[in-house]
Write a protein that holds these residues in place. Structure first.
Motif: not given
Length: 215
Positions: A36, A39-40, A44-46, A48, A61
């Motif tokens: 997570r 990614r952040r 990026m979003t989940v 993405d 998730s």
């Protein structure tokens, strides 16, 4: 100008006595948090990350929340998509958590930048680079009869004072606070600050300074 008083809040931002759940200590949760965070950092979003890895949004998730244990192949796919080494997912799980115990009378006497005559600093502990990204320096400061007042200290970070003994008029910027035993002061240390008048000596107080660690 009257000192600003602490206003009661509905609830604290973080419970200092919260006990981590058992699931927060397992490898899956450490991996999920790392995924997570990376990614952040990439913005990026989940969705993405799902698109780039071929994993479903639901699976991404579950991995980020530590609900499932990803296979080595899945971790390699995530590492490639996030442009990080595979081993970076395990660092938080393997990190050593430092602790320092200082016995009474064994604190290190330290000269800090800008230390004045009669200002005695005892460093109560120190932990260097750590996972929090924050350096904290706790001091026991004693002002003696010969202490020199100096209300224009300035340094990076946030500082908290807690008065133990004596009485001092302490300046922060354009305000002066009467510090008596049991009083505390929490402030941005970049503003000029320091003891302006020593009313009752000797005076002792705790000073805890925190600032971001260097990259």
């Amino acid at each position: 100008m009257k000192p600003e008083k602490l206003k009661p809040q509905a609830s604290p931002m973080q419970d200092p006595h919260r006990v981590s759940e058992a699931r927060e200590k397992v490898l899956e949760v450490a991996i999920g948090r790392a995924v997570r965070n990376f990614r952040r950092q990439k913005g990026m979003t989940v969705a993405d990350l799902s698109s780039q890895t071929g994993l479903s949004i639901g699976m991404v998730s579950k991995i980020e929340n530590g609900i499932t244990s990803p296979s080595l192949t899945t971790l390699q796919t995530l590492a490639h998509a996030l442009s990080v080494p595979l081993t970076s997912f395990f660092r938080r799980f393997e990190e050593r958590r430092e602790v320092m115990h200082v016995k009474s009378g064994e604190a290190v006497v330290k000269e800090r930048a800008g230390t004045r005559a009669g200002h005695q600093y005892h460093l109560l502990g120190h932990i260097g680079a750590n996972a929090s990204g924050v350096i904290v320096e706790p001091y026991l400061i004693t002002l003696s009869e010969s202490s020199d007042v100096f209300p224009t200290f300035q340094h990076d970070g946030i500082e908290m004072l807690y008065m133990l003994e004596g009485e001092v008029e302490y300046r922060h910027g354009d305000q002066v606070f009467l510090m008596q035993p049991g009083d505390s002061l929490f402030f941005d240390a970049d503003a000029p600050h320091g003891p302006e008048k020593l009313n009752k000596l000797p005076s002792r107080f705790l000073s805890v300074i925190s600032y971001p660690q260097a990259d």
